[in-house]
Write a protein that holds these residues in place. Sequence first.
Motif, PDB file in Angstrom:
ATOM      1  N   UNK A 168       0.837  -1.206   0.000  1.00 61.46           N
ATOM      2  CA  UNK A 168       0.000   0.000   0.000  1.00 61.46           C
ATOM      3  C   UNK A 168       0.877   1.263   0.000  1.00 61.46           C
ATOM      4  N   UNK A 169       2.065   1.140   0.582  1.00 60.42           N
ATOM      5  CA  UNK A 169       2.999   2.279   0.589  1.00 60.42           C
ATOM      6  C   UNK A 169       3.296   2.730  -0.847  1.00 60.42           C
ATOM      7  N   UNK A 170       3.534   1.757  -1.729  1.00 58.68           N
ATOM      8  CA  UNK A 170       3.853   2.095  -3.120  1.00 58.68           C
ATOM      9  C   UNK A 170       2.616   2.597  -3.873  1.00 58.68           C
ATOM     10  N   UNK A 228       0.260   4.343  -2.590  1.00 58.31           N
ATOM     11  CA  UNK A 228       0.048   5.729  -2.162  1.00 58.31           C
ATOM     12  C   UNK A 228       1.138   6.656  -2.692  1.00 58.31           C
ATOM     13  N   UNK A 229       2.327   6.092  -2.890  1.00 54.88           N
ATOM     14  CA  UNK A 229       3.413   6.887  -3.486  1.00 54.88           C
ATOM     15  C   UNK A 229       3.056   7.207  -4.942  1.00 54.88           C
ATOM     16  N   UNK A 273       0.001   7.225  -6.130  1.00 58.71           N
ATOM     17  CA  UNK A 273      -1.154   8.136  -6.063  1.00 58.71           C
ATOM     18  C   UNK A 273      -0.688   9.586  -5.946  1.00 58.71           C
ATOM     19  N   UNK A 274       0.289   9.798  -5.075  1.00 57.87           N
ATOM     20  CA  UNK A 274       0.809  11.147  -4.827  1.00 57.87           C
ATOM     21  C   UNK A 274       1.418  11.729  -6.122  1.00 57.87           C
TER      22      UNK A 274
END
Lengths: 86, 377
Positions: free
Chosen positions: A14-16, A18-19, A21-22
Motif C-alpha cells: 500500500x505504501x507504493x 500511495x506513493x 497516487x501522490x
Amino acid sequence: MQENRTYFLLFHTIHDVLKAEKALKRHGFNFELVPVPRNLSSDCGSCIKLKDRIEDVTPYIEDIELDRCFVFDGKEYKEVKLKADS
Amino acid sequence: MIYLDNAATSFPKPKETVEYANNFILNIGGNPGRSGHTLSTEAARIIFETRERLTTFINGKDSKRLLFTQNGTESLNLAILGLFKEKDHVITTSMEHNSVMRPLTFLEKEKGVEVSIARCSKQGRLDIKEIKRLIKKNTKAVIINHGSNVIGNVQPVEEIKDTVRDIILIVDACQTIGAYPIDIERDNIDILCFSCHKSLYSIQGLGAIYIRDGIKLKPLKFGGTGSKSEFTEQPDFLPDKYESGTPNTPGIASLLGGLTFIEKTGLEHIIKKKMALREVIIKGLSVINGITVYGNPDGKENVPVISFNMKGKLPSEVGYELNKKGIYVRVGLHCSPLAHKTIGTFPEGTVRVAPGYFTGEEEVVKFLEVLREIARK
C-alpha cells in the motif's frame, strides 16, 4: 481506441500504491484507487485504475516498484509489460 | 503541578498531537491498507504521509526504509536481534540503556555473540581510540547511545563512523531525536533507532527505525501485512517485511501532529528554548550547598537531561519530597545500570530533571526554590 482502455497498476505494498497516487495526483492524471480485482490477484488491498495513457504516466512512477500492470479493453484483462518494469 | 520528566516522555503534548489523534479516532478509524475501502485507505494515507515526513526530518533517502515500531526498545531489539549471528562481535559503550544491554546479554548467552564494552569517562564521554582498540575481524556493528538518558551528554557519532568505516553503526537516538539535530547522511548512521513520544511529541506506544539500504535484518514479528495474503511466507519487501499486525495508527496520526508542531515552531527554536531552561537549572543547582551535578554540565554537546544528587539524601528521598510539592522528576537508575557505574552513582542512582518545550521558566525557578528548602532540612 485508447479512450476505451483502462489500466490496472498493482503494487506490492500500500505504501507504493500511495506513493504512485501522490505522483499521479501531482501531475493531474485521471485515475482512482480501487480494490484489486479478484481475478487479477488474491490480494486484499488497493490498486490504481488509470484512465489516461500508460505511456504518459510511466515516467512519473519509474522509481516505484510495480508488481504487475493489466490493460482492460471492456471485455478482458491482459497483462502488459512496461519499460519501467523491465 | 510541575512536570520535569520529559526524558521519560514529553508532557503536555502540543495541541496538534491531540487534534491529529482525535481526528483519526473520530473520523477515520479504519485498519490501514487492509480492506481497500475509503476509511482503510485514508488510514494508510496517514501512515504514508507520516513516514514521508519523518524520513525527511532525519534526511533519510527512502521512506520505505523507515519502519514504525512500538517504542525505542522495540526498534533496538529489531536491530540487535535481527542483525547478529553466532560468533559475531559487537562493540557498545558503558553509557547504554538496558534496551541495548539486555538484548545483547541475551545474545551473548544464547548465541555466543561476543560483546565488548568501550569504557566512557566519568563525564560520559566516549574515547574514540577505545572503540578503535576493540575492533576485531568479526566486529559486525557498533552501538552508541547518542544522547545519554542519565546525564544528557551527546556522543560524536560522525567521528565514530569515520573510525569504524565498514562496520555497521547503530545509533540509539531516543533522547536526541527532536532535541538535537540529526542527519543520517551527514552523521553516516546505518541504523537509527528512536522513540516518537519524547521530543517528537507523539502519544505513547510509538517508535521508529531507519535501516540504510543494503542492510538486511531478520524481522522481529511475522504476520498479517495486508499484502501478498495468498502466501504464508513473510513478504520480503519494505515496509511490510518489518510491520506485521495492525499498527498504532492513532499514535502515528499523533506523530504527524507532533511533526507539524515542530515544523511550525522550528526545531532550532525548540532546542534553544529547552537548552535555555537547562542553563537556568544548571546555574541554580550550582549554588545550592551539597549538590553534585553529573556529566559535563558546562559542555555544549548536551540534551536537556540533568542528573544530580544531594549530599546526605538518597535520590528517592529527594524525589519523594519534590513529589509532595507537586514536582515530578525521575529518580534511581533510569534503566541504565552501566551508565551509573560509569559516572559513579551505582546503585543509588541520581535525581534526573528534564525540562520540555512547554516548561515555563517560572516552573524551573519554583523547582529550584523547593530544592533549596529540601537541602536545608
